[in-house]
Design a protein around this motif. Structure first.
Motif, PDB file in Angstrom:
ATOM      1  N   ASP A 244      23.970-115.912  56.735  1.00  0.00           N
ATOM      2  CA  ASP A 244      23.323-115.025  56.404  1.00  0.00           C
ATOM      3  C   ASP A 244      23.404-113.661  57.625  1.00  0.00           C
ATOM      4  OD1 ASP A 244      22.125-115.718  53.949  1.00  0.00           O
ATOM      5  OD2 ASP A 244      19.723-115.075  54.332  1.00  0.00           O
ATOM      6  N   GLY A 245      23.543-113.219  57.519  1.00  0.00           N
ATOM      7  CA  GLY A 245      23.824-111.881  58.252  1.00  0.00           C
ATOM      8  C   GLY A 245      24.826-112.425  59.483  1.00  0.00           C
ATOM      9  N   LYS A 246      26.051-112.992  59.247  1.00  0.00           N
ATOM     10  CA  LYS A 246      27.469-113.339  59.492  1.00  0.00           C
ATOM     11  C   LYS A 246      28.622-113.457  58.997  1.00  0.00           C
ATOM     12  CE  LYS A 246      25.081-116.606  63.478  1.00  0.00           C
ATOM     13  NZ  LYS A 246      23.877-117.071  63.029  1.00  0.00           N
ATOM     14  N   ASN A 247      29.579-112.694  59.629  1.00  0.00           N
ATOM     15  CA  ASN A 247      30.677-112.903  59.307  1.00  0.00           C
ATOM     16  C   ASN A 247      31.676-113.897  58.862  1.00  0.00           C
ATOM     17  OD1 ASN A 247      32.655-112.974  61.369  1.00  0.00           O
ATOM     18  ND2 ASN A 247      32.206-110.139  61.418  1.00  0.00           N
ATOM     19  N   GLU A 248      32.860-113.990  58.260  1.00  0.00           N
ATOM     20  CA  GLU A 248      33.757-115.529  58.841  1.00  0.00           C
ATOM     21  C   GLU A 248      33.482-115.429  60.078  1.00  0.00           C
ATOM     22  OE1 GLU A 248      36.916-114.666  56.184  1.00  0.00           O
ATOM     23  OE2 GLU A 248      35.364-114.343  53.791  1.00  0.00           O
ATOM     24  N   ASN A 249      34.592-114.992  60.597  1.00  0.00           N
ATOM     25  CA  ASN A 249      34.362-115.277  62.652  1.00  0.00           C
ATOM     26  C   ASN A 249      33.204-115.621  62.951  1.00  0.00           C
ATOM     27  OD1 ASN A 249      37.340-113.830  61.717  1.00  0.00           O
ATOM     28  ND2 ASN A 249      37.032-111.631  62.063  1.00  0.00           N
ATOM     29  N   GLU A 250      32.302-115.279  63.281  1.00  0.00           N
ATOM     30  CA  GLU A 250      31.558-115.352  63.677  1.00  0.00           C
ATOM     31  C   GLU A 250      30.671-116.610  63.108  1.00  0.00           C
ATOM     32  OE1 GLU A 250      28.232-111.391  64.638  1.00  0.00           O
ATOM     33  OE2 GLU A 250      28.728-111.998  62.069  1.00  0.00           O
ATOM     34  N   VAL A 251      30.632-117.468  61.638  1.00  0.00           N
ATOM     35  CA  VAL A 251      30.590-118.681  61.270  1.00  0.00           C
ATOM     36  C   VAL A 251      31.515-119.523  61.752  1.00  0.00           C
ATOM     37  CG1 VAL A 251      30.427-120.056  59.378  1.00  0.00           C
ATOM     38  CG2 VAL A 251      29.286-117.459  59.473  1.00  0.00           C
ATOM     39  N   GLU A 252      32.680-119.079  61.658  1.00  0.00           N
ATOM     40  CA  GLU A 252      33.877-120.011  62.468  1.00  0.00           C
ATOM     41  C   GLU A 252      33.552-120.055  63.780  1.00  0.00           C
ATOM     42  OE1 GLU A 252      38.479-119.780  62.777  1.00  0.00           O
ATOM     43  OE2 GLU A 252      37.988-118.661  61.696  1.00  0.00           O
ATOM     44  N   LYS A 253      33.511-119.562  64.884  1.00  0.00           N
ATOM     45  CA  LYS A 253      33.106-118.955  66.631  1.00  0.00           C
ATOM     46  C   LYS A 253      31.832-120.149  66.622  1.00  0.00           C
ATOM     47  CE  LYS A 253      31.983-116.419  70.549  1.00  0.00           C
ATOM     48  NZ  LYS A 253      31.952-117.573  71.059  1.00  0.00           N
ATOM     49  N   ASN A 254      31.446-120.682  66.064  1.00  0.00           N
ATOM     50  CA  ASN A 254      29.828-120.876  66.040  1.00  0.00           C
ATOM     51  C   ASN A 254      30.412-122.311  65.647  1.00  0.00           C
ATOM     52  OD1 ASN A 254      27.913-118.610  66.460  1.00  0.00           O
ATOM     53  ND2 ASN A 254      26.799-119.019  65.015  1.00  0.00           N
ATOM     54  N   VAL A 255      30.190-123.046  65.128  1.00  0.00           N
ATOM     55  CA  VAL A 255      31.194-124.238  64.436  1.00  0.00           C
ATOM     56  C   VAL A 255      32.386-124.374  65.503  1.00  0.00           C
ATOM     57  CG1 VAL A 255      32.267-125.906  62.815  1.00  0.00           C
ATOM     58  CG2 VAL A 255      30.931-123.981  62.169  1.00  0.00           C
ATOM     59  N   LEU A 256      33.471-123.809  66.335  1.00  0.00           N
ATOM     60  CA  LEU A 256      34.387-124.498  66.481  1.00  0.00           C
ATOM     61  C   LEU A 256      33.832-124.564  68.287  1.00  0.00           C
ATOM     62  CD1 LEU A 256      37.873-122.426  65.640  1.00  0.00           C
ATOM     63  CD2 LEU A 256      37.408-124.610  65.745  1.00  0.00           C
ATOM     64  N   ASP A 257      33.259-123.381  68.721  1.00  0.00           N
ATOM     65  CA  ASP A 257      31.970-123.709  69.838  1.00  0.00           C
ATOM     66  C   ASP A 257      31.534-125.384  69.336  1.00  0.00           C
ATOM     67  OD1 ASP A 257      33.170-121.718  71.193  1.00  0.00           O
ATOM     68  OD2 ASP A 257      31.316-120.066  70.649  1.00  0.00           O
ATOM     69  N   PHE A 258      30.931-125.670  68.723  1.00  0.00           N
ATOM     70  CA  PHE A 258      30.314-126.829  68.900  1.00  0.00           C
ATOM     71  C   PHE A 258      31.193-128.078  68.612  1.00  0.00           C
ATOM     72  CE2 PHE A 258      28.813-129.709  65.535  1.00  0.00           C
ATOM     73  CZ  PHE A 258      27.630-130.430  66.623  1.00  0.00           C
ATOM     74  N   LEU A 259      32.501-127.181  67.755  1.00  0.00           N
ATOM     75  CA  LEU A 259      33.035-129.187  67.696  1.00  0.00           C
ATOM     76  C   LEU A 259      33.708-129.047  69.252  1.00  0.00           C
ATOM     77  CD1 LEU A 259      34.813-128.203  64.313  1.00  0.00           C
ATOM     78  CD2 LEU A 259      33.084-129.616  64.655  1.00  0.00           C
ATOM     79  N   LYS A 260      33.980-128.366  70.092  1.00  0.00           N
ATOM     80  CA  LYS A 260      34.443-128.409  71.041  1.00  0.00           C
ATOM     81  C   LYS A 260      34.214-129.176  72.090  1.00  0.00           C
ATOM     82  CE  LYS A 260      37.055-124.120  71.293  1.00  0.00           C
ATOM     83  NZ  LYS A 260      37.747-122.674  71.604  1.00  0.00           N
ATOM     84  N   LYS A 261      32.957-128.792  72.094  1.00  0.00           N
ATOM     85  CA  LYS A 261      30.918-129.546  73.040  1.00  0.00           C
ATOM     86  C   LYS A 261      31.086-131.427  72.667  1.00  0.00           C
ATOM     87  CE  LYS A 261      28.795-125.672  74.022  1.00  0.00           C
ATOM     88  NZ  LYS A 261      27.081-124.988  73.746  1.00  0.00           N
ATOM     89  N   VAL A 262      31.227-131.399  71.596  1.00  0.00           N
ATOM     90  CA  VAL A 262      30.950-132.297  70.840  1.00  0.00           C
ATOM     91  C   VAL A 262      32.023-133.523  71.073  1.00  0.00           C
ATOM     92  CG1 VAL A 262      29.198-132.404  68.913  1.00  0.00           C
ATOM     93  CG2 VAL A 262      31.100-132.285  68.657  1.00  0.00           C
ATOM     94  N   LEU A 263      33.436-132.953  71.211  1.00  0.00           N
ATOM     95  CA  LEU A 263      34.959-133.270  70.615  1.00  0.00           C
ATOM     96  C   LEU A 263      35.809-133.966  72.148  1.00  0.00           C
ATOM     97  CD1 LEU A 263      36.438-132.332  67.203  1.00  0.00           C
ATOM     98  CD2 LEU A 263      34.921-134.751  67.719  1.00  0.00           C
ATOM     99  N   ASN A 264      35.365-132.681  72.652  1.00  0.00           N
ATOM    100  CA  ASN A 264      35.000-132.575  74.452  1.00  0.00           C
ATOM    101  C   ASN A 264      36.866-132.449  74.687  1.00  0.00           C
ATOM    102  OD1 ASN A 264      35.001-132.496  77.180  1.00  0.00           O
ATOM    103  ND2 ASN A 264      35.327-134.687  77.150  1.00  0.00           N
ATOM    104  N   PHE A 265      36.959-131.012  73.814  1.00  0.00           N
ATOM    105  CA  PHE A 265      38.483-130.789  74.450  1.00  0.00           C
ATOM    106  C   PHE A 265      38.321-128.989  74.438  1.00  0.00           C
ATOM    107  CE2 PHE A 265      37.619-129.648  69.472  1.00  0.00           C
ATOM    108  CZ  PHE A 265      38.376-129.493  69.139  1.00  0.00           C
ATOM    109  N   GLU A 266      39.353-128.951  74.606  1.00  0.00           N
ATOM    110  CA  GLU A 266      39.938-127.540  74.684  1.00  0.00           C
ATOM    111  C   GLU A 266      40.540-126.443  74.092  1.00  0.00           C
ATOM    112  OE1 GLU A 266      38.618-125.670  77.101  1.00  0.00           O
ATOM    113  OE2 GLU A 266      37.309-127.281  77.864  1.00  0.00           O
TER     114      GLU A 266
END
Length: 198
Positions: free
Chosen positions: A175-197
């Protein structure tokens, strides 16, 4: 950024959320960014409907015929069991982004599971804009589809869709987030849990 940088770590990513939450949009973008296969559970179900002789169109689920098929599906759980079996085989292969309502609860293999939350009002606005229909009509569609899907998965698998979110690794309020913001949230999370740049 790509899973190709992680030869030993290519889990399936499963995106779930109620109709209009942004599952398909996010899944397509993630698949492209990660060099992964995009698989839409709804598309697989549409193929099953085509096999039944239905004339399936792009936004078919919200049409009268699409809603009729969903009612038929509600009384014949083999449609969903067939669909979910196909999706689980794909998830086993890894390196894919799948949209599915059932898989987060029933798939026990290696996967990252993400739930997209959005209010009924927000989802109705998105569907109205996408399908070029009045918001009031979209509200009715959202309420009906939510109710039918919750009942369906309770009958088939015994879980409450959207209630117990403990099966998810990440829950994103869109809610209140655009596609880019949602994508960034998820990619930031994936970088942490998968430990990659990336």
């Amino acid at each position: 950024m790509s899973f190709r940088n992680l030869p030993s770590m290519k889990p399936a990513i499963i995106i779930s959320g109620f109709a209009g939450s942004g599952k398909s949009t996010l899944a397509k973008r993630l698949a492209e960014k990660l060099g992964a296969r995009y698989v839409c559970g709804g598309d697989v179900l549409k193929e099953i409907a085509r096999e039944e002789g239905y004339n399936v169109t792009e936004n078919w689920w919200d049409t009268k015929e699409g809603i009729e098929f969903l009612k038929k599906r509600a009384s014949n759980h083999e449609y969903d069991r067939k669909l979910d079996a196909k999706l689980m085989k794909i998830a086993d292969e890894g390196n894919c982004v799948i949209t599915s309502w059932a898989l987060p609860w029933i798939y026990k293999g290696r996967a990252i599971k993400i739930w997209l939350h959005a209010s009924q009002e927000e989802r109705a606005k998105r569907i109205a804009k996408r399908d070029k229909i009045p918001e009031e009509e979209a509200r009715k569609i959202v309420r009906q589809r939510d109710k039918e899907n919750i009942e369906l998965y309770r009958k088939i698998y015994g879980f409450d869709l959207g209630k117990d979110l403990s099966v998810f690794d990440l829950v994103v309020d869109t809610d209140g987030k655009n596609e880019n913001e949602v994508e960034k949230n998820v990619l930031d999370f994936l970088k942490k849990v998968l430990n990659f740049e990336g």
